[in-house]
Motif scaffolding. Structure first.
Motif, mmCIF file in Angstrom:
data_model
loop_
_atom_site.group_PDB
_atom_site.id
_atom_site.type_symbol
_atom_site.label_atom_id
_atom_site.label_comp_id
_atom_site.label_asym_id
_atom_site.label_seq_id
_atom_site.Cartn_x
_atom_site.Cartn_y
_atom_site.Cartn_z
ATOM 1 N N GLU A 44 9.814 -14.226 -10.680
ATOM 2 C CA GLU A 44 10.214 -15.097 -11.778
ATOM 3 C C GLU A 44 9.436 -14.834 -13.061
ATOM 4 O OE1 GLU A 44 9.672 -18.978 -10.124
ATOM 5 O OE2 GLU A 44 11.558 -18.935 -8.983
ATOM 6 N N ARG A 45 8.150 -14.505 -12.949
ATOM 7 C CA ARG A 45 7.287 -14.376 -14.122
ATOM 8 C C ARG A 45 6.904 -12.933 -14.433
ATOM 9 N NH1 ARG A 45 3.982 -18.857 -15.690
ATOM 10 N NH2 ARG A 45 4.682 -20.834 -14.777
ATOM 11 N N GLY A 46 6.979 -12.072 -13.427
ATOM 12 C CA GLY A 46 6.517 -10.702 -13.593
ATOM 13 C C GLY A 46 5.084 -10.545 -13.139
ATOM 14 N N ALA A 47 4.755 -9.363 -12.661
ATOM 15 C CA ALA A 47 3.414 -9.118 -12.124
ATOM 16 C C ALA A 47 2.344 -9.260 -13.202
ATOM 17 C CB ALA A 47 3.359 -7.726 -11.498
ATOM 18 N N VAL A 48 2.639 -8.808 -14.426
ATOM 19 C CA VAL A 48 1.643 -8.855 -15.498
ATOM 20 C C VAL A 48 1.260 -10.295 -15.817
ATOM 21 C CG1 VAL A 48 1.196 -8.319 -17.934
ATOM 22 C CG2 VAL A 48 2.379 -6.647 -16.465
ATOM 23 N N ASP A 65 9.310 3.178 -8.874
ATOM 24 C CA ASP A 65 8.855 4.563 -8.796
ATOM 25 C C ASP A 65 9.868 5.408 -8.036
ATOM 26 O OD1 ASP A 65 6.553 4.024 -10.151
ATOM 27 O OD2 ASP A 65 5.219 4.117 -8.410
ATOM 28 N N ALA A 66 9.859 6.711 -8.300
ATOM 29 C CA ALA A 66 10.776 7.620 -7.604
ATOM 30 C C ALA A 66 10.508 7.645 -6.100
ATOM 31 C CB ALA A 66 10.645 9.025 -8.183
ATOM 32 N N GLU A 67 9.262 7.378 -5.710
ATOM 33 C CA GLU A 67 8.924 7.442 -4.286
ATOM 34 C C GLU A 67 9.099 6.103 -3.567
ATOM 35 O OE1 GLU A 67 5.319 9.111 -1.379
ATOM 36 O OE2 GLU A 67 5.018 9.037 -3.547
ATOM 37 N N TRP A 68 9.452 5.058 -4.290
ATOM 38 C CA TRP A 68 9.576 3.740 -3.667
ATOM 39 C C TRP A 68 10.797 3.687 -2.752
ATOM 40 C CZ3 TRP A 68 6.632 -0.347 -2.884
ATOM 41 C CH2 TRP A 68 7.225 -1.544 -2.475
ATOM 42 N N PRO A 69 10.630 3.315 -1.472
ATOM 43 C CA PRO A 69 11.779 3.193 -0.558
ATOM 44 C C PRO A 69 12.581 1.930 -0.892
ATOM 45 C CG PRO A 69 9.690 3.475 0.637
ATOM 46 C CD PRO A 69 9.357 3.099 -0.770
ATOM 47 N N GLY A 70 13.796 2.098 -1.364
ATOM 48 C CA GLY A 70 14.596 0.963 -1.800
ATOM 49 C C GLY A 70 14.880 -0.048 -0.713
ATOM 50 N N GLN A 71 14.854 0.384 0.556
ATOM 51 C CA GLN A 71 15.166 -0.546 1.631
ATOM 52 C C GLN A 71 14.117 -1.644 1.777
ATOM 53 O OE1 GLN A 71 14.637 2.761 1.811
ATOM 54 N NE2 GLN A 71 14.211 3.409 3.912
ATOM 55 N N LEU A 72 12.916 -1.439 1.207
ATOM 56 C CA LEU A 72 11.907 -2.494 1.249
ATOM 57 C C LEU A 72 12.315 -3.700 0.411
ATOM 58 C CD1 LEU A 72 8.555 -0.482 1.000
ATOM 59 C CD2 LEU A 72 9.542 -1.567 3.020
ATOM 60 N N ASP A 73 13.215 -3.491 -0.525
ATOM 61 C CA ASP A 73 13.683 -4.597 -1.360
ATOM 62 C C ASP A 73 14.439 -5.638 -0.534
ATOM 63 O OD1 ASP A 73 12.587 -3.134 -3.393
ATOM 64 O OD2 ASP A 73 14.495 -2.342 -4.124
ATOM 65 N N ASP A 74 14.902 -5.243 0.661
ATOM 66 C CA ASP A 74 15.582 -6.197 1.545
ATOM 67 C C ASP A 74 14.652 -7.327 1.980
ATOM 68 O OD1 ASP A 74 17.779 -4.578 1.342
ATOM 69 O OD2 ASP A 74 17.578 -3.677 3.334
ATOM 70 N N LEU A 75 13.358 -7.155 1.811
ATOM 71 C CA LEU A 75 12.396 -8.190 2.202
ATOM 72 C C LEU A 75 12.346 -9.346 1.203
ATOM 73 C CD1 LEU A 75 9.513 -5.874 3.451
ATOM 74 C CD2 LEU A 75 10.900 -7.392 4.872
ATOM 75 N N GLY A 76 13.042 -9.222 0.097
ATOM 76 C CA GLY A 76 13.098 -10.307 -0.876
ATOM 77 C C GLY A 76 11.728 -10.615 -1.450
ATOM 78 N N ASP A 77 11.366 -11.894 -1.481
ATOM 79 C CA ASP A 77 10.072 -12.288 -2.039
ATOM 80 C C ASP A 77 8.908 -11.854 -1.155
ATOM 81 O OD1 ASP A 77 11.246 -13.408 -4.268
ATOM 82 O OD2 ASP A 77 11.314 -15.435 -3.415
ATOM 83 N N GLY A 78 9.202 -11.415 0.058
ATOM 84 C CA GLY A 78 8.159 -10.885 0.934
ATOM 85 C C GLY A 78 7.957 -9.391 0.777
ATOM 86 N N ARG A 79 8.624 -8.796 -0.205
ATOM 87 C CA ARG A 79 8.483 -7.362 -0.452
ATOM 88 C C ARG A 79 7.048 -7.031 -0.868
ATOM 89 N NH1 ARG A 79 11.519 -4.739 -5.607
ATOM 90 N NH2 ARG A 79 9.969 -6.065 -6.653
ATOM 91 N N PRO A 80 6.525 -5.887 -0.435
ATOM 92 C CA PRO A 80 5.175 -5.510 -0.876
ATOM 93 C C PRO A 80 5.089 -5.399 -2.396
ATOM 94 C CG PRO A 80 5.890 -4.123 0.956
ATOM 95 C CD PRO A 80 7.083 -4.922 0.535
ATOM 96 N N LEU A 81 3.939 -5.774 -2.932
ATOM 97 C CA LEU A 81 3.688 -5.592 -4.361
ATOM 98 C C LEU A 81 3.654 -4.115 -4.712
ATOM 99 C CD1 LEU A 81 0.847 -8.221 -4.533
ATOM 100 C CD2 LEU A 81 3.001 -8.392 -5.799
ATOM 101 N N GLY A 82 3.257 -3.329 -3.767
ATOM 102 C CA GLY A 82 3.176 -1.881 -3.893
ATOM 103 C C GLY A 82 2.662 -1.333 -2.584
ATOM 104 N N LEU A 83 2.687 -0.030 -2.432
ATOM 105 C CA LEU A 83 2.186 0.594 -1.214
ATOM 106 C C LEU A 83 1.175 1.672 -1.574
ATOM 107 C CD1 LEU A 83 5.409 1.030 0.966
ATOM 108 C CD2 LEU A 83 3.532 -0.566 1.361
ATOM 109 N N TRP A 84 0.048 1.632 -0.884
ATOM 110 C CA TRP A 84 -0.932 2.695 -0.985
ATOM 111 C C TRP A 84 -0.500 3.795 -0.024
ATOM 112 C CZ3 TRP A 84 -4.652 1.968 -4.665
ATOM 113 C CH2 TRP A 84 -4.811 0.662 -5.129
ATOM 114 N N VAL A 85 -0.371 5.006 -0.528
ATOM 115 C CA VAL A 85 0.218 6.105 0.242
ATOM 116 C C VAL A 85 -0.753 7.280 0.286
ATOM 117 C CG1 VAL A 85 2.180 7.675 0.474
ATOM 118 C CG2 VAL A 85 2.521 5.388 -0.501
ATOM 119 N N ARG A 86 -0.985 7.766 1.496
ATOM 120 C CA ARG A 86 -1.880 8.916 1.707
ATOM 121 C C ARG A 86 -1.122 9.963 2.507
ATOM 122 N NH1 ARG A 86 -6.731 8.422 5.980
ATOM 123 N NH2 ARG A 86 -7.539 10.564 5.945
ATOM 124 N N GLY A 87 -0.959 11.137 1.933
ATOM 125 C CA GLY A 87 -0.244 12.205 2.607
ATOM 126 C C GLY A 87 0.669 12.948 1.659
#
Length: 384
Positions: A34-38, A90-112
């Protein structure tokens, strides 16, 4: 250039919030939507005004965390560990995570080295008991290897037991695997899987919601499972007791409209009781990778038809099989009796009997006929 290399206000805000908020917090997720992360980050840094949906006590706890959070420092630590931060958009963001709605991760730390988005498009979760049996470990490894050989990415949680067996099975087959951790991805948990998780980071992808150095808790393991479910096309549970965390993954997959599958175990095994409960609901029973792919794959990716071994009697003509079946298991029978049992004429019955004698199934005793020992074994096997 990734977001971690050139962080903007949105990325910095989400890194900051990943340190302050717990993963899967749907109230905070609504604030961000509703307000944005910033703006949410600004409110927390400034100490108010208090956002709706939380108690004074909880708001105070968030403000304390906010005072200690340092997004720039977290990004620097992550960069030194070869970790990037991927956010929605981001180009690397998996769109299927958006199915989690308000429980979607704020972001993902990725190693590899691999692209998480590309790998997630054709992925299956294989999860189960930490204290699994040899059967569970074997089935997890075999399933994962079979999926990897078919070009599927195996996703699991990096834990002992079924998770570890699934990761090793995929790697052993030269395939791809993703470990979703409930701690910072710059460290390995459990410690005994340090070598395995480092290998996954070298050949695949290790991901998590928590910033560098953060530790796992029981609740974080539970909410982590929703990410495993959302990333993949389906979840396979290999072994699970009634209160297993892997059932949380399966139920999250079901809520998200993903396929839910279970590998059956012995009816007397408490470690398979949770899987059997899933199967009694609406999960699909699977026993190998081909059956999993038939469910989650594209049209035409069918598992082979299952059938028992072909026995010599299966090669007989239908009429000959009926005559053979009409003979008693013990003793002899007249041609008339065989014809009645086979629902045919006496002439046809005697012709079939001579055919069967040439094949070693029957023998003649005067005007009567009886099964040979070979035929008795064959016919009894078919009637058991």
């Amino acid at each position: 250039m990734s977001a971690a290399d050139a962080p903007g206000r949105e990325v910095l805000a989400r890194v900051f919030l990943s340190r302050v908020l717990e993963p899967g917090d749907e109230v905070a997720g609504r604030w961000v939507r509703e307000r944005g992360a910033v703006e949410v980050a600004r409110c927390l840094r400034a100490g108010g005004p208090q956002l709706v949906g939380v108690t004074d006590k909880r708001w105070g706890g968030l403000l304390t965390r906010a005072q200690e959070a340092d997004a720039a420092r977290d990004l620097e630590v992550a960069r030194d560990a070869g970790v990037r931060f991927v956010v929605p958009g981001d180009a690397e963001w998996p769109g299927q995570l958006d199915d989690l709605g308000d429980g979607r991760p704020l972001g993902l730390w990725v190693r590899g080295p691999a692209s998480l988005r590309m790998w997630a498009l054709r992925s299956v979760a294989v999860v189960g008991a930490r204290a699994c049996t040899e059967y569970g470990a074997h089935m997890a490894a075999t399933l994962a290897a079979g999926l990897a050989e078919r070009g599927w990415v195996v996703v699991s949680g990096g834990a002992y037991g079924v998770d570890g067996a699934a990761h090793r099975g995929a790697l052993g087959a030269g395939g791809a695997t993703v470990a979703v951790l409930a701690c910072g991805v710059d460290q390995a948990y459990p410690r005994g899987h340090t070598q395995l998780i480092n290998r996954i980071a070298e050949q695949g992808v290790v991901v998590g919601e928590l910033p560098p150095g953060d530790h796992p808790t029981a609740s974080r393991f539970i909410v982590r499972n929703r990410v495993i479910a959302a990333l993949t096309r389906g979840t396979v549970v290999v072994e699970a007791a009634h209160r297993s965390g892997s059932l949380v993954t399966a139920r999250a997959a079901r809520r998200l409209g993903r396929h839910t599958m279970g590998v059956p175990g012995p009816a007397t095994s408490s470690l398979s009781a949770g899987v059997h409960e899933l199967l009694r609901d609406d999960a699909v029973l699977v026993t190998d990778a081909a059956e999993v792919v038939e469910l989650v794959g594209d049209m035409g990716e069918l598992a082979p038809q299952r059938r028992g071994p072909v026995l010599p009697r299966d090669l007989l003509e239908p009429g000959a099989r009926r005559v053979l079946a009409a003979l008693p298991g013990r003793g002899t029978a007249s041609v008339a009796a065989v014809a009645r049992g086979a629902q045919t004429t006496p002439d046809d019955a005697i012709a079939r009997l001579y055919e069967l004698r040439a094949l070693g199934y029957v023998e003649r005793h005067g005007d009567s006929w009886k099964l040979t020992r070979q035929a008795m074994i064959s016919v009894r096997g078919g009637r058991s």
